[in-house]
Design a protein around this motif. Sequence first.
Motif, PDB file in Angstrom:
ATOM      1  N   LEU A 157      -8.732   2.173   2.193  1.00  0.00           N
ATOM      2  CA  LEU A 157      -7.470   1.468   1.979  1.00  0.00           C
ATOM      3  C   LEU A 157      -7.361   0.351   3.006  1.00  0.00           C
ATOM      4  CD1 LEU A 157      -4.623   1.308   0.617  1.00  0.00           C
ATOM      5  CD2 LEU A 157      -3.805   2.738   2.504  1.00  0.00           C
ATOM      6  N   PHE A 158      -7.279  -0.894   2.529  1.00  0.00           N
ATOM      7  CA  PHE A 158      -7.092  -2.041   3.403  1.00  0.00           C
ATOM      8  C   PHE A 158      -5.620  -2.444   3.395  1.00  0.00           C
ATOM      9  CE2 PHE A 158     -11.599  -2.305   2.719  1.00  0.00           C
ATOM     10  CZ  PHE A 158     -12.089  -2.881   3.880  1.00  0.00           C
ATOM     11  N   MET A 159      -5.129  -2.832   4.570  1.00  0.00           N
ATOM     12  CA  MET A 159      -3.744  -3.279   4.657  1.00  0.00           C
ATOM     13  C   MET A 159      -3.691  -4.532   5.507  1.00  0.00           C
ATOM     14  SD  MET A 159      -1.727   0.293   5.160  1.00  0.00           S
ATOM     15  CE  MET A 159      -2.556   0.873   6.603  1.00  0.00           C
ATOM     16  N   ASP A 160      -3.077  -5.579   4.983  1.00  0.00           N
ATOM     17  CA  ASP A 160      -2.963  -6.844   5.704  1.00  0.00           C
ATOM     18  C   ASP A 160      -1.514  -7.024   6.146  1.00  0.00           C
ATOM     19  OD1 ASP A 160      -3.336  -9.321   6.778  1.00  0.00           O
ATOM     20  OD2 ASP A 160      -4.241 -10.212   4.993  1.00  0.00           O
ATOM     21  N   GLU A 161      -1.239  -6.733   7.403  1.00  0.00           N
ATOM     22  CA  GLU A 161       0.124  -6.839   7.961  1.00  0.00           C
ATOM     23  C   GLU A 161       1.157  -6.176   7.037  1.00  0.00           C
ATOM     24  OE1 GLU A 161       0.823  -8.184  10.887  1.00  0.00           O
ATOM     25  OE2 GLU A 161      -0.723  -9.669  11.348  1.00  0.00           O
ATOM     26  N   PRO A 162       0.954  -4.901   6.679  1.00  0.00           N
ATOM     27  CA  PRO A 162       1.792  -4.292   5.639  1.00  0.00           C
ATOM     28  C   PRO A 162       3.244  -4.085   6.046  1.00  0.00           C
ATOM     29  CG  PRO A 162       0.459  -2.611   6.700  1.00  0.00           C
ATOM     30  CD  PRO A 162      -0.011  -3.944   7.230  1.00  0.00           C
ATOM     31  N   PHE A 163       3.527  -4.091   7.347  1.00  0.00           N
ATOM     32  CA  PHE A 163       4.898  -3.802   7.788  1.00  0.00           C
ATOM     33  C   PHE A 163       5.596  -5.034   8.352  1.00  0.00           C
ATOM     34  CE2 PHE A 163       2.189  -0.012   8.624  1.00  0.00           C
ATOM     35  CZ  PHE A 163       2.680   0.783   7.602  1.00  0.00           C
ATOM     36  N   SER A 164       4.921  -6.180   8.352  1.00  0.00           N
ATOM     37  CA  SER A 164       5.444  -7.362   9.038  1.00  0.00           C
ATOM     38  C   SER A 164       6.659  -7.978   8.361  1.00  0.00           C
ATOM     39  CB  SER A 164       4.366  -8.430   9.156  1.00  0.00           C
ATOM     40  OG  SER A 164       3.277  -7.923   9.862  1.00  0.00           O
ATOM     41  N   ALA A 165       6.804  -7.730   7.050  1.00  0.00           N
ATOM     42  CA  ALA A 165       7.929  -8.339   6.351  1.00  0.00           C
ATOM     43  C   ALA A 165       9.155  -7.423   6.367  1.00  0.00           C
ATOM     44  CB  ALA A 165       7.533  -8.667   4.908  1.00  0.00           C
ATOM     45  N   LEU A 166       9.045  -6.287   7.051  1.00  0.00           N
ATOM     46  CA  LEU A 166      10.130  -5.306   7.021  1.00  0.00           C
ATOM     47  C   LEU A 166      10.907  -5.314   8.336  1.00  0.00           C
ATOM     48  CD1 LEU A 166       7.995  -2.377   5.547  1.00  0.00           C
ATOM     49  CD2 LEU A 166       9.394  -4.031   4.287  1.00  0.00           C
ATOM     50  N   ASP A 167      12.165  -4.882   8.284  1.00  0.00           N
ATOM     51  CA  ASP A 167      12.909  -4.777   9.535  1.00  0.00           C
ATOM     52  C   ASP A 167      12.332  -3.646  10.388  1.00  0.00           C
ATOM     53  OD1 ASP A 167      14.726  -2.232   9.297  1.00  0.00           O
ATOM     54  OD2 ASP A 167      14.852  -3.249   7.357  1.00  0.00           O
ATOM     55  N   VAL A 168      12.662  -3.666  11.656  1.00  0.00           N
ATOM     56  CA  VAL A 168      12.019  -2.792  12.640  1.00  0.00           C
ATOM     57  C   VAL A 168      12.118  -1.317  12.264  1.00  0.00           C
ATOM     58  CG1 VAL A 168      12.078  -2.044  15.059  1.00  0.00           C
ATOM     59  CG2 VAL A 168      12.402  -4.453  14.484  1.00  0.00           C
ATOM     60  N   LEU A 169      13.301  -0.894  11.853  1.00  0.00           N
ATOM     61  CA  LEU A 169      13.530   0.520  11.571  1.00  0.00           C
ATOM     62  C   LEU A 169      12.761   0.971  10.328  1.00  0.00           C
ATOM     63  CD1 LEU A 169      15.309   2.459  13.183  1.00  0.00           C
ATOM     64  CD2 LEU A 169      16.978   2.322  11.323  1.00  0.00           C
ATOM     65  N   THR A 170      12.799   0.136   9.292  1.00  0.00           N
ATOM     66  CA  THR A 170      12.073   0.447   8.055  1.00  0.00           C
ATOM     67  C   THR A 170      10.574   0.524   8.322  1.00  0.00           C
ATOM     68  OG1 THR A 170      13.759  -0.767   6.828  1.00  0.00           O
ATOM     69  CG2 THR A 170      11.721  -0.286   5.667  1.00  0.00           C
ATOM     70  N   ALA A 171      10.095  -0.429   9.114  1.00  0.00           N
ATOM     71  CA  ALA A 171       8.671  -0.442   9.453  1.00  0.00           C
ATOM     72  C   ALA A 171       8.301   0.841  10.193  1.00  0.00           C
ATOM     73  CB  ALA A 171       8.358  -1.668  10.305  1.00  0.00           C
ATOM     74  N   GLU A 172       9.131   1.231  11.130  1.00  0.00           N
ATOM     75  CA  GLU A 172       8.902   2.445  11.909  1.00  0.00           C
ATOM     76  C   GLU A 172       8.807   3.667  10.998  1.00  0.00           C
ATOM     77  OE1 GLU A 172      11.737   3.713  15.185  1.00  0.00           O
ATOM     78  OE2 GLU A 172      10.953   1.794  15.922  1.00  0.00           O
ATOM     79  N   ASN A 173       9.753   3.779  10.082  1.00  0.00           N
ATOM     80  CA  ASN A 173       9.756   4.923   9.155  1.00  0.00           C
ATOM     81  C   ASN A 173       8.500   4.954   8.304  1.00  0.00           C
ATOM     82  OD1 ASN A 173      12.180   5.940   9.973  1.00  0.00           O
ATOM     83  ND2 ASN A 173      13.376   4.768   8.478  1.00  0.00           N
ATOM     84  N   LEU A 174       8.169   3.799   7.735  1.00  0.00           N
ATOM     85  CA  LEU A 174       7.000   3.749   6.845  1.00  0.00           C
ATOM     86  C   LEU A 174       5.716   4.069   7.586  1.00  0.00           C
ATOM     87  CD1 LEU A 174       7.292   0.853   4.225  1.00  0.00           C
ATOM     88  CD2 LEU A 174       7.033   3.297   3.853  1.00  0.00           C
ATOM     89  N   ARG A 175       5.615   3.553   8.825  1.00  0.00           N
ATOM     90  CA  ARG A 175       4.442   3.834   9.647  1.00  0.00           C
ATOM     91  C   ARG A 175       4.266   5.324   9.873  1.00  0.00           C
ATOM     92  NH1 ARG A 175       6.395   0.242  13.631  1.00  0.00           N
ATOM     93  NH2 ARG A 175       5.722  -1.855  13.052  1.00  0.00           N
ATOM     94  N   SER A 176       5.338   5.993  10.244  1.00  0.00           N
ATOM     95  CA  SER A 176       5.170   7.415  10.565  1.00  0.00           C
ATOM     96  C   SER A 176       4.934   8.240   9.307  1.00  0.00           C
ATOM     97  CB  SER A 176       6.336   7.950  11.402  1.00  0.00           C
ATOM     98  OG  SER A 176       7.554   7.567  10.874  1.00  0.00           O
ATOM     99  N   GLU A 177       5.490   7.787   8.182  1.00  0.00           N
ATOM    100  CA  GLU A 177       5.208   8.503   6.929  1.00  0.00           C
ATOM    101  C   GLU A 177       3.741   8.338   6.520  1.00  0.00           C
ATOM    102  OE1 GLU A 177       8.014   7.876   3.694  1.00  0.00           O
ATOM    103  OE2 GLU A 177       9.605   7.656   5.192  1.00  0.00           O
ATOM    104  N   LEU A 178       3.245   7.128   6.724  1.00  0.00           N
ATOM    105  CA  LEU A 178       1.842   6.875   6.422  1.00  0.00           C
ATOM    106  C   LEU A 178       0.946   7.760   7.280  1.00  0.00           C
ATOM    107  CD1 LEU A 178      -0.106   4.752   4.913  1.00  0.00           C
ATOM    108  CD2 LEU A 178      -0.248   3.687   7.158  1.00  0.00           C
ATOM    109  N   LEU A 179       1.272   7.824   8.556  1.00  0.00           N
ATOM    110  CA  LEU A 179       0.502   8.633   9.488  1.00  0.00           C
ATOM    111  C   LEU A 179       0.554  10.113   9.111  1.00  0.00           C
ATOM    112  CD1 LEU A 179      -1.152   7.699  11.835  1.00  0.00           C
ATOM    113  CD2 LEU A 179       0.795   8.075  13.339  1.00  0.00           C
TER     114      LEU A 179
END
Length: 230
Positions: A157-179
């Motif tokens: 799975l390749f990801m190119d800046e997948p969280f950069s367009a999201l606000d900080v909190l949303t990015a944080e949530n998505l990151r930890s769910e991915l992990l």
Amino acid sequence: EAIIRAEKIEKYYSQPSENRIQVISATDLNIVPGEILALLGPSGSGKSTMLRMLTGLSRPSAGQVYWHEKPIAQTEINVSIVFQSFALFPWMTVLENVEAPLQARGVLPEERRQRSMRMLDTVGLDGFEAAYPKELSGGMRQRVGFARALVVEPEVLFMDEPFSALDVLTAENLRSELLELWSKKTMPTKAVFIVTHNIEEAVLLADRIIVLGRNPGHIRTDFRVQLQHP
Ligand code: ADP
Ligand code: ADP
């Protein structure tokens, strides 16, 4: 046992005004099973260029990329890419967006639907099948992006800046769910390659980090890291 192996790859782009510029200079890089690999570097350092070469979307000016030791241009590969801008089809529902890559691969409607529904459930989009992308928040749209990427069970799975367009909190949530998906081994993929300019994100997600320097073209080997043990 690398899935993808880049051997001394280089990339030049021709400029209309000046001569060609070198964006990547002789670089070796492996993507091996079981790892999350981050490619970290400032804007313009050549991260997207590397991603395009590693996924066969663009050819190196020199050197070679191998997929399971076969030249990548001469073999079938199984990867997905998640983009910063989501790149969803606006005229399709959430379910249709996730089904699209399966349809392109000739998977029959019944199985297409089942696999897509299961993947939407996995990324927390149960109940949003009939919605259109414009009705969703950025975070939800990127969940669709992940579901669409993962539904084909890509080996990498390749990801190119997948969280950069999201606000900080949303990015944080998505990151930890991915992990969480990754560490529970519920992600249908053997390796993850993430492009980011965010050092904290790289440290949080990756098992291994490759740093591209601000002078285009150079993997930094002079980068000093001090490990702080808990
Ligand atoms: P990053 O993803 O780290 O921001 P890129 O790989 O997008 O870096 O770009 C690296 C450099 O190569 C930049 O200077 C960019 O302008 C240039 N570049 C990228 N793609 C092309 C292209 N197709 N043609 C010409 N120059 C390009
Ligand atoms: P390649 O020659 O490696 O196949 P292309 O020239 O087709 O690559 O461009 C690949 C991608 O880079 C395209 O999506 C294009 O829009 C983008 N691109 C083109 N020029 C630039 C540039 N100067 N800076 C950054 N990206 C660019």
